[in-house]
Enzyme design. Structure first.
Site, PDB file in Angstrom:
ATOM      1  N   GLU A  52      -2.505   8.247   4.472  1.00 21.25           N
ATOM      2  CA  GLU A  52      -3.465   9.129   3.795  1.00 21.25           C
ATOM      3  C   GLU A  52      -3.947   8.370   2.566  1.00 21.25           C
ATOM      4  O   GLU A  52      -3.280   8.358   1.525  1.00 21.25           O
ATOM      5  CB  GLU A  52      -2.777  10.443   3.392  1.00 21.25           C
ATOM      6  CG  GLU A  52      -2.339  11.301   4.575  1.00 21.25           C
ATOM      7  CD  GLU A  52      -3.487  12.087   5.194  1.00 21.25           C
ATOM      8  OE1 GLU A  52      -4.530  12.256   4.546  1.00 21.25           O
ATOM      9  OE2 GLU A  52      -3.334  12.525   6.351  1.00 21.25           O
ATOM     10  N   CYS A  63      -7.807  12.727  -4.621  1.00 11.86           N
ATOM     11  CA  CYS A  63      -8.243  11.774  -3.585  1.00 11.86           C
ATOM     12  C   CYS A  63      -9.596  12.159  -3.007  1.00 11.86           C
ATOM     13  O   CYS A  63     -10.360  11.286  -2.611  1.00 11.86           O
ATOM     14  CB  CYS A  63      -7.210  11.674  -2.489  1.00 11.86           C
ATOM     15  SG  CYS A  63      -6.785  13.267  -1.779  1.00 11.86           S
TER      16      CYS A  63
HETATM   17  P1  NAD Z   1       1.355   5.786  -6.460  1.00 13.70           P
HETATM   18  O1  NAD Z   1       1.203   4.632  -7.378  1.00 13.70           O
HETATM   19  O2  NAD Z   1       2.178   6.947  -6.856  1.00 13.70           O
HETATM   20  O3  NAD Z   1       1.885   5.197  -5.094  1.00 13.70           O
HETATM   21  C1  NAD Z   1       2.209   6.020  -3.994  1.00 13.70           C
HETATM   22  C2  NAD Z   1       3.598   5.692  -3.520  1.00 13.70           C
HETATM   23  O4  NAD Z   1       3.657   4.325  -3.132  1.00 13.70           O
HETATM   24  C3  NAD Z   1       4.676   5.898  -4.583  1.00 13.70           C
HETATM   25  O5  NAD Z   1       5.705   6.667  -4.033  1.00 13.70           O
HETATM   26  C4  NAD Z   1       5.110   4.499  -4.915  1.00 13.70           C
HETATM   27  O6  NAD Z   1       6.476   4.418  -5.227  1.00 13.70           O
HETATM   28  C5  NAD Z   1       4.812   3.720  -3.668  1.00 13.70           C
HETATM   29  N1  NAD Z   1       4.515   2.305  -3.930  1.00 13.70           N
HETATM   30  C6  NAD Z   1       3.744   1.817  -4.929  1.00 13.70           C
HETATM   31  N2  NAD Z   1       3.697   0.467  -4.839  1.00 13.70           N
HETATM   32  C7  NAD Z   1       4.457   0.109  -3.779  1.00 13.70           C
HETATM   33  C8  NAD Z   1       4.794  -1.152  -3.168  1.00 13.70           C
HETATM   34  N3  NAD Z   1       4.346  -2.297  -3.637  1.00 13.70           N
HETATM   35  N4  NAD Z   1       5.590  -1.134  -2.083  1.00 13.70           N
HETATM   36  C9  NAD Z   1       6.059   0.017  -1.594  1.00 13.70           C
HETATM   37  N5  NAD Z   1       5.766   1.239  -2.132  1.00 13.70           N
HETATM   38  C10 NAD Z   1       4.978   1.282  -3.198  1.00 13.70           C
HETATM   39  O7  NAD Z   1      -0.047   6.413  -6.061  1.00 13.70           O
HETATM   40  P2  NAD Z   1      -1.446   5.705  -5.984  1.00 13.70           P
HETATM   41  O8  NAD Z   1      -1.495   4.792  -4.817  1.00 13.70           O
HETATM   42  O9  NAD Z   1      -1.888   5.229  -7.316  1.00 13.70           O
HETATM   43  O10 NAD Z   1      -2.292   7.003  -5.623  1.00 13.70           O
HETATM   44  C11 NAD Z   1      -3.644   7.008  -5.789  1.00 13.70           C
HETATM   45  C12 NAD Z   1      -4.357   6.662  -4.489  1.00 13.70           C
HETATM   46  O11 NAD Z   1      -3.916   7.551  -3.473  1.00 13.70           O
HETATM   47  C13 NAD Z   1      -5.847   6.846  -4.569  1.00 13.70           C
HETATM   48  O12 NAD Z   1      -6.455   5.812  -3.849  1.00 13.70           O
HETATM   49  C14 NAD Z   1      -6.078   8.176  -3.889  1.00 13.70           C
HETATM   50  O13 NAD Z   1      -7.359   8.349  -3.359  1.00 13.70           O
HETATM   51  C15 NAD Z   1      -5.028   8.139  -2.836  1.00 13.70           C
HETATM   52  N6  NAD Z   1      -4.647   9.489  -2.445  1.00 13.70           N
HETATM   53  C16 NAD Z   1      -4.895   9.885  -1.179  1.00 13.70           C
HETATM   54  C17 NAD Z   1      -4.586  11.164  -0.795  1.00 13.70           C
HETATM   55  C18 NAD Z   1      -4.832  11.657   0.587  1.00 13.70           C
HETATM   56  O14 NAD Z   1      -4.346  12.732   0.902  1.00 13.70           O
HETATM   57  N7  NAD Z   1      -5.550  10.943   1.432  1.00 13.70           N
HETATM   58  C19 NAD Z   1      -4.001  12.038  -1.703  1.00 13.70           C
HETATM   59  C20 NAD Z   1      -3.739  11.577  -2.992  1.00 13.70           C
HETATM   60  C21 NAD Z   1      -4.055  10.301  -3.346  1.00 13.70           C
END
Ligand code: NAD
Length: 474
Positions: free
Chosen positions: A225, A259
């Site tokens: 997602e 998102c």
């Molecule tokens: P985040 O930084 O919280 O990362 C998400 C998860 O990934 C966390 O649990 C984190 O521990 C893990 N993570 C981070 N780096 C990692 C790595 N190198 N290796 C393994 N795991 C790792 O969240 P984010 O990515 O900053 O969230 C924002 C993004 O998510 C935006 O692009 C947003 O559009 C997208 N998003 C999508 C949805 C959806 O439902 N499609 C919902 C919310 C957010």
């Protein structure tokens, strides 16, 4: 060797994180069959609803601490919507769990063919920080509804919510098959090294690739997602007052860290100025003259996102700052900001904004708008504002995105009958309602045949008459 027990069945050493024991525990829970009966699934779903109701105050306070979330926003997106979706899962489960009969062709007659949904096993859910309750709990609920054991890893960037979930989940849910693991990149990396039966990741595409590569090691199916730049298209015939209000609401709720928030607007040139006026009015009405003092306006999650967003404003590439631009790093505050006359190569157009900045560009017509959308990555959401049904249909048919909301923003994800997920760069797979149940299920093909009659047609020796029968009836 130093060791510290963080969770039942997890050994943490100074040098190594090993979630093998936890996964074994969950696998044993699943293998015991305890997660399969509808009674268990339903009781766990009701327990999540209880957790949300009884933990509401604690969770809302945690959301306010981590994200400055206004109470109503926190309740609506992280508690109310989640509880409603879980109620929907609960009420439809018996229907979805029933084997589905399909037609049997002559060659397999006599026989009865059914699709039997079966749980996959042990699922991993990795959640982001922006709707930290919803995006951890809803996939967990879908996994449970489908009869799986599940481990969830909330985001370290919403640490208060993560801690609250880690405390509440074991208190309400069956610890033999449901667990929460807290942690950041090292913990997620260690979790991803395990063999899972499904990995459900919500977050950005960079990490999405890391998740998919780790899943490939064990041939584990993934749901990703992800996000991207979700456009709003506004045609000249749109109701501009309503469009502005709905765009501003979708954009500035949670300070734009959604998102499916509108990322940029492509507005028919004939109505662009009027829409900007309406946006100004809408934001004034929502948050008053100085949104910093509004209890209804959120904050940026951390300093690094604050600086990234500041850079997008300071990077220029637009003609006019219509309103906003005020910032306060110490308070992680960025005012609702609208930029107009934004160039296609402006920094703000170069990445998903994921903050309270709306980039507005004008287009001569809807074909130009669609061409621009189609030139970029497929977005998670697309919004079209028009009073013409034909134009709306043309935009739906002429573009590709995870979902579309016509004359609205964000709310399509609140319809449990609609799948929620991306396409292309905005993700793969989907959930919500029946789709979530299917995501965490294997649709097993089952053909059941009686011993008699046992027609000789398919067996050797292959006489000519058998060929004739087959050609006629296959
Ligand atoms: P985040 O930084 O919280 O990362 C998400 C998860 O990934 C966390 O649990 C984190 O521990 C893990 N993570 C981070 N780096 C990692 C790595 N190198 N290796 C393994 N795991 C790792 O969240 P984010 O990515 O900053 O969230 C924002 C993004 O998510 C935006 O692009 C947003 O559009 C997208 N998003 C999508 C949805 C959806 O439902 N499609 C919902 C919310 C957010």
């Amino acid at each position: 060797m130093l060791s510290l027990r963080q969770h039942e069945g997890v050994t943490t050493t100074e040098h190594r994180l090993d979630y093998g024991p936890l996964v074994d525990e969950m696998r044993a829970g699943f293998a015991s069959g305890l997660t399969r009966p509808i009674e268990w699934r339903r009781s766990q779903l009701r327990q999540i609803q209880r957790l949300l109701a009884e933990g509401e105050e604690e969770l809302l306070a945690a959301l306010a601490t981590d994200l400055g979330k206004p109470t109503l926003e926190g309740w609506a997106a992280d508690i109310g919507l989640v509880s409603a979706e879980i109620g929907y899962l609960h009420d439809h489960l018996d229907k979805w769990m029933r084997p589905e009969k399909v037609r049997v062709p002559m060659i397999a007659q006599p026989g009865k063919a059914t699709i039997v949904p079966e749980p996959l096993g042990v699922a991993l859910v990795v959640a982001p920080w922006n709707y930290p309750v919803q995006l951890a709990v809803l996939p967990m609920a879908a996994a449970i509804a489908a009869g799986n054991a599940v481990v969830a890893k909330p985001s370290e960037l919403a640490p208060t919510v993560s801690a609250a979930l880690a405390r509440l989940v074991p208190r309400y849910l069956d610890q033999r098959a449901v667990a929460v693991v807290e942690g950041a990149v090292p913990e997620t990396t260690a979790l991803l090294a395990q063999r899972w039966d499904h990995i459900f990741y919500t977050g950005n595409g960079r990490v999405g690739r890391v998740v998919m590569a780790a899943a490939a090691e064990h041939l584990t199916p993934v749901t990703l997602e992800l996000g991207g730049k979700s456009p709003v298209i506004v045609d000249r015939d749109a109701n501009l007052t309503v469009a502005a209000r709905r765009i501003a609401w979708g954009k500035f709720a949670n300070a734009g860290q959604t998102c499916v928030a509108p990322d940029y607007a492509l507005v028919h040139e004939a109505v662009a100025d009027q829409l900007l006026d309406e946006l100004t009015r809408a934001v004034n009405r929502f948050y008053g003259g100085d949104p910093r003092h509004s209890p209804d306006y959120g904050r940026i999650v951390n300093g690094s996102h604050f600086r990234r967003l500041s850079g997008l404003i300071d990077g220029g590439g637009f003609e006019r700052l219509v309103f906003g631009g005020d910032r306060d790093e110490a308070a992680r505050y960025i005012a609702p900001t609208v930029l107009s006359g934004v160039a296609s190569d402006a920094p703000v157009m170069g990445e998903e904004i994921f903050g309270p900045i709306l980039a507005v560009r004008t287009v001569p017509d809807m074909d130009a708008a669609m061409a621009e959308v189609n030139a970029g990555d497929k977005p998670l959401a697309l919004y079209a504002f028009t009073e013409s049904k034909r134009t709306a249909e043309r935009i739906v048919a002429g573009t590709s995105s995870g979902g579309v909301c016509v004359n609205g923003t964000v709310l399509h994800l609140g319809v449990p009958g609609l799948p929620f997920g991306g396409v292309g760069e905005s993700g793969m797979g989907a959930y919500h309602g029946r789709t979530g149940f299917d995501t965490f299920s294997h649709r097993k093909a089952v053909l059941t045949r009686p011993a008699r009659p046992d027609l000789p047609v398919p067996y050797p020796p292959y006489r000519r008459w058998k060929g004739r029968v087959m050609r006629r009836f296959l």
